[in-house]
Design an enzyme around this catalytic site. Structure first.
Site, PDB file in Angstrom:
ATOM      1  N   PRO A 275       0.826  -1.211   0.000  1.00 51.93           N
ATOM      2  CA  PRO A 275       0.000   0.000   0.000  1.00 51.93           C
ATOM      3  C   PRO A 275       0.861   1.263   0.000  1.00 51.93           C
ATOM      4  O   PRO A 275       1.891   1.315   0.674  1.00 51.93           O
ATOM      5  CB  PRO A 275      -0.772  -0.103   1.323  1.00 51.93           C
ATOM      6  CG  PRO A 275       0.113  -0.905   2.219  1.00 51.93           C
ATOM      7  CD  PRO A 275       0.828  -1.866   1.317  1.00 51.93           C
ATOM      8  N   TYR A 317      -6.041  13.100 -12.649  1.00 55.94           N
ATOM      9  CA  TYR A 317      -6.984  11.970 -12.552  1.00 55.94           C
ATOM     10  C   TYR A 317      -8.420  12.418 -12.293  1.00 55.94           C
ATOM     11  O   TYR A 317      -9.241  11.599 -11.878  1.00 55.94           O
ATOM     12  CB  TYR A 317      -6.597  11.056 -11.376  1.00 55.94           C
ATOM     13  CG  TYR A 317      -5.152  10.682 -11.237  1.00 55.94           C
ATOM     14  CD1 TYR A 317      -4.560   9.763 -12.113  1.00 55.94           C
ATOM     15  CD2 TYR A 317      -4.375  11.206 -10.216  1.00 55.94           C
ATOM     16  CE1 TYR A 317      -3.230   9.389 -11.960  1.00 55.94           C
ATOM     17  CE2 TYR A 317      -3.043  10.831 -10.056  1.00 55.94           C
ATOM     18  CZ  TYR A 317      -2.480   9.929 -10.931  1.00 55.94           C
ATOM     19  OH  TYR A 317      -1.169   9.563 -10.762  1.00 55.94           O
ATOM     20  N   CYS A 345      -0.907  29.655 -14.859  1.00 53.89           N
ATOM     21  CA  CYS A 345      -1.479  30.225 -16.067  1.00 53.89           C
ATOM     22  C   CYS A 345      -1.899  29.160 -17.063  1.00 53.89           C
ATOM     23  O   CYS A 345      -1.286  28.976 -18.110  1.00 53.89           O
ATOM     24  CB  CYS A 345      -0.503  31.216 -16.683  1.00 53.89           C
ATOM     25  SG  CYS A 345      -0.356  32.659 -15.643  1.00 53.89           S
ATOM     26  N   GLU A 346      -2.920  28.414 -16.706  1.00 48.31           N
ATOM     27  CA  GLU A 346      -3.531  27.424 -17.591  1.00 48.31           C
ATOM     28  C   GLU A 346      -4.997  27.339 -17.182  1.00 48.31           C
ATOM     29  O   GLU A 346      -5.295  27.280 -15.980  1.00 48.31           O
ATOM     30  CB  GLU A 346      -2.908  26.040 -17.364  1.00 48.31           C
ATOM     31  CG  GLU A 346      -1.428  26.008 -17.589  1.00 48.31           C
ATOM     32  CD  GLU A 346      -0.970  24.834 -18.452  1.00 48.31           C
ATOM     33  OE1 GLU A 346      -1.840  24.131 -19.018  1.00 48.31           O
ATOM     34  OE2 GLU A 346       0.249  24.669 -18.542  1.00 48.31           O
TER      35      GLU A 346
HETATM   36  C1  LIG Z   1       1.953   2.796  -7.062  1.00 45.23           C
HETATM   37  C2  LIG Z   1       2.155   1.385  -6.723  1.00 45.23           C
HETATM   38  C3  LIG Z   1       1.732   0.882  -5.492  1.00 45.23           C
HETATM   39  C4  LIG Z   1       0.963   1.710  -4.506  1.00 45.23           C
HETATM   40  O1  LIG Z   1      -0.305   2.033  -4.970  1.00 45.23           O
HETATM   41  P1  LIG Z   1      -1.349   2.703  -3.960  1.00 45.23           P
HETATM   42  O2  LIG Z   1      -2.561   2.917  -4.773  1.00 45.23           O
HETATM   43  O3  LIG Z   1      -0.742   3.986  -3.524  1.00 45.23           O
HETATM   44  O4  LIG Z   1      -1.541   1.770  -2.843  1.00 45.23           O
HETATM   45  C5  LIG Z   1       2.021  -0.424  -5.187  1.00 45.23           C
HETATM   46  N1  LIG Z   1       2.695  -1.222  -6.051  1.00 45.23           N
HETATM   47  C6  LIG Z   1       3.117  -0.789  -7.250  1.00 45.23           C
HETATM   48  C7  LIG Z   1       3.846  -1.700  -8.140  1.00 45.23           C
HETATM   49  C8  LIG Z   1       2.853   0.521  -7.627  1.00 45.23           C
HETATM   50  O5  LIG Z   1       3.266   0.954  -8.826  1.00 45.23           O
END
Ligand SMILES: *Cc1c(COP(=O)(O)O)cnc(C)c1O
Length: 416
Positions: A275, A317, A345-346
């Protein structure tokens, strides 16, 4: 100080005894503020997710690489996932040791791989070509492989990282070729990993994806670990009462699967998760000043000094961040729709569209909540705006500056 909108920071005593007006005065605006208690709480939830003994959560440090936060996460017993030599460097600087790191890069160069190999950091490769390169660089060594089991999940197309439409991972169809390459270079496959995507609030796809990765695991005899990926979501819509991810239920299901696998595999292989957001996201709010209120046609704008160089997620996103407003004097909390914009400035520099907010005025403060993950780590000095300072509200309530704000010198530092 009066909070005009929302209760999150009050309920969590987010700023401790600190007045937000003093914070921005002291450290500059905008400002990333972090809360140590929240960070530690999230770490502990992940650490205690399952009862399975050989379980090590890895914090995916790309979400936030401030070394003072990394030190806290390490103190809580989490290992770290790194994506680049720079992240390896920062993790080591923060006190992590090589054996606590897992390098999961994508499309890296020979130099990147060597950086990890020379420091003894376990590396996962994510294509046959990269496996071959790894074998050439570290024949006889240990390696891990990221598989793409074909199941993806996530809150936005750009963060779904498994399935046929993404660039990540080795297809399970090519296991025979994987085995041949391992043999050619005398490599031991010590781990396999996956990451299906980011920000799931329903654990079903995560649990469903386990069967696929575990069936791949059964193809290999020497595995020391299996990494199930990250992506654990957090409720960005707290002000609308969004529920948290039910990690207790997730933990229970996970536990059953892990124990069952260990029994059939014949050893208590180490399980890892990765995570990122879940660990740091809710521990931070980014503060800024309300700089102007105006209307253009039918749209009311709330202008502030938080541009998309400070926090990119809304434009990248279409992400939602809850917004709190703070005033020095009491005022009406009646809501009307505002489009919240920054100082870049966008015309795309929009933090929130038609958000129901109280009527603020110049000099009030605005806070975007849940800014700890992919906030500062994606910040830039576009428009030659300074990247902000970061300040930590420690468990004892004291503030500690953990990164200085950029200065004019920083803007020309590397220019020859
Ligand atoms: C970015 C990433 C994570 C973490 O993703 P979260 O959504 O922040 O938990 C874990 N493993 C890999 C390979 C990633 O690229």
């Amino acid at each position: 100080m009066y909070t005009l909108n929302g209760t999150f920071t009050q309920e969590t005593n987010f700023y401790g005894d600190n007045d937000v007006f003093n914070l921005v005065e002291q450290y500059g605006s905008p400002l990333y503020v972090y809360n140590e208690n929240i960070l530690r709480t999230r770490c502990r939830e992940m650490k205690n997710l399952v009862s399975y003994e050989n379980f090590v959560p890895h914090y995916s440090i790309k979400a936030n690489t401030n070394i003072h936060l990394l030190k806290i996460v390490r103190e809580e017993g989490l290992h770290a996932d790194v994506m680049s030599p720079g992240e390896i460097f920062l993790a080591l600087e923060s006190g992590y040791t090589s054996d606590e790191l897992f390098f999961i890069p994508n499309n890296v160069t020979k130099e990147d791989m060597l950086y990890a190999i020379e420091r003894g950091v376990t590396t996962s490769v994510d294509s046959l070509a990269q496996l071959k390169l790894y074998g050439q660089l570290n024949a006889g060594g240990k390696v891990a492989i990221r598989f793409n089991t074909g199941i993806g999940a996530g809150h936005h197309e750009k963060v779904v990282t498994a399935g046929k439409k993404t660039k990540f991972g080795v297809s399970p169809d090519t296991i025979d070729e994987v085995k041949k390459l391992l043999e050619t270079y005398n490599l031991t496959l010590v781990g396999i990993n996956q990451h299906i995507g980011s920000l799931f609030m329903d654990a079903t796809p995560y649990i469903q994806s386990l069967e696929s990765i575990l069936s791949i695991a059964r193809e290999f005899d020497d595995l020391e670990f299996i990494d199930l990926g990250g992506g654990f979501g957090i409720p960005y819509h707290k002000q609308d009462g969004e529920n948290r991810l039910d990690i207790q239920a997730l933990g229970q299901k996970l536990d059953e699967v892990l124990h069952a696998f260990a029994a059939s595999y014949g050893k208590k292989v180490q399980f890892q998760i990765e995570p990122g957001r879940y660990i740091v996201c809710e521990s931070s709010a980014v503060l800024g000043h309300v700089t102007s209120m105006k209307s253009n046609g039918a749209t009311n704008y709330l202008g502030c000094d938080i541009g998309f160089n400070i926090i990119q997620r809304p434009i990248m996103y279409d992400s939602h961040h809850d917004i709190e407003l703070y005033a020095q004097t009491e005022k009406s909390s009646d809501l009307s729709p505002y489009t919240v914009v920054g100082n870049i400035c966008e015309s795309g520099d929009i933090l929130a569209k038609d958000r129901l907010l109280p009527t603020a005025e110049t000099g009030d403060l605005i806070a975007l909540l849940d800014a700890g993950a992919y906030g500062y780590s994606m910040a830039s000095c576009y428009n030659q705006r300074f990247r902000p300072a970061e300040v930590l509200i420690e468990a004892n309530g004291h503030t500690r500056l953990i990164r200085k704000r950029d200065t004019f010198e920083d803007l020309i530092r590397n220019m020859l």
